[in-house]
Write an enzyme that holds these catalytic residues in place. Sequence first.
Site, PDB file in Angstrom:
ATOM      1  CB  CYS A 268      -0.996  -0.025   1.158  1.00  0.00           C
ATOM      2  SG  CYS A 268      -0.281   0.126   2.809  1.00  0.00           S
ATOM      3  CG  HIS A 316      -4.606   0.076   3.754  1.00  0.00           C
ATOM      4  ND1 HIS A 316      -3.925  -0.937   3.119  1.00  0.00           N
ATOM      5  CD2 HIS A 316      -5.456   0.598   2.826  1.00  0.00           C
ATOM      6  CE1 HIS A 316      -4.350  -1.026   1.863  1.00  0.00           C
ATOM      7  NE2 HIS A 316      -5.271  -0.096   1.661  1.00  0.00           N
ATOM      8  CG  HIS A 328      -6.674   0.329  -1.735  1.00  0.00           C
ATOM      9  ND1 HIS A 328      -6.892  -0.312  -0.528  1.00  0.00           N
ATOM     10  CD2 HIS A 328      -7.635  -0.145  -2.577  1.00  0.00           C
ATOM     11  CE1 HIS A 328      -7.928  -1.127  -0.637  1.00  0.00           C
ATOM     12  NE2 HIS A 328      -8.403  -1.042  -1.856  1.00  0.00           N
TER      13      HIS A 328
END
Length: 353
Positions: A268, A316, A328
Amino acid sequence: MAAHRKPRQRKLAGPATRFSALALAGAATATATAFEGSAQAEPHLTADEVRAKADRLYEEAERSTEQYNGAKEKADAARTTVDELRDEAARRTERLNASRNDLGSFATAQYRAGGIDPAVQLALVSDPAGYLAGAELAERVGARQTTTISRIRHQLREIAQVRAEASELLAELAEQQAELDRHRTVIRKKLAAAQSLLARLTSEQRAAYRAGDGAAVARADRDTTRPDTSAPRVPAPNSRASQAVDYAYAALGKPYVWGATGPSAYDCSGLTQAAWRSAGVSLPRTTYTQINAGRSVSRSQLAPGDLVFFYSGISHVGLYIGGGRMIHAPRPGAPVRIASIDDMPYAGATRIA
């Protein structure tokens, strides 16, 4: 380019930081073990429960991945510095050898001309005036050699200092490598536990899980409305943000690989770092450092190119593209994709440029 010794703050981490990292890694390992045991001890989990537990394992694996990324960044920097120190020590050693050679040549000349008293030499020479001029030159040469000796001593001290610093840094690098290995072990355990849980699902349920975004799968089973990849793009506020968004769009479909920063795969934070790097902006490597890399913006002020963060541990990150959507890298087995920012617990956003 000449290498220079850097200040002491070059150390990888202080004791408190290392203790914290070890504690986190230990806690994460215990959690992974607990989940593996739980997966075996609870044979009657529903599909939703399996997916929820897998989501949690993936979240914890990603948290460990970000810790791994941070440790790797420090280890890589330390390794580079060690190489620079070794090069510097080699260059200083070359200069030392040159000084020693100069001194050795002078000593040899003195030995060959030595053993005769200067008064006797004056009496024997055919040109006393010339001899006296030469003696004056020898005195000047002697003073120069005294300076050379002092320089050699200084060079020896400097080389010893550079080597000691490199040795200390190598010891810290070994500790950092051990931390990397611990994070790697935790990540692999969590991913294996998640895969073990997902193996309980039917092939259709696993396909639905892979097509969804973790916790959003349960909603997807009841509501087939997912973020529309063909929706009109929202204009970015400036050219750099536009370039970062373009990069993220070009990465759609590429696999998630923990620790990867592109161009063939990403985790990520690796995706957001690469997207903004394409726009000429250098971001830190991890989610918990990227959140401090720009200006904090409220959810209502989000614009394409902003970084959006999730979970209480800031584990994240995605790149906002407008319309409540982001691009993402979700997790292993789930490629880079467009998703709603409502799919995960929202933690904050940062505007880079």
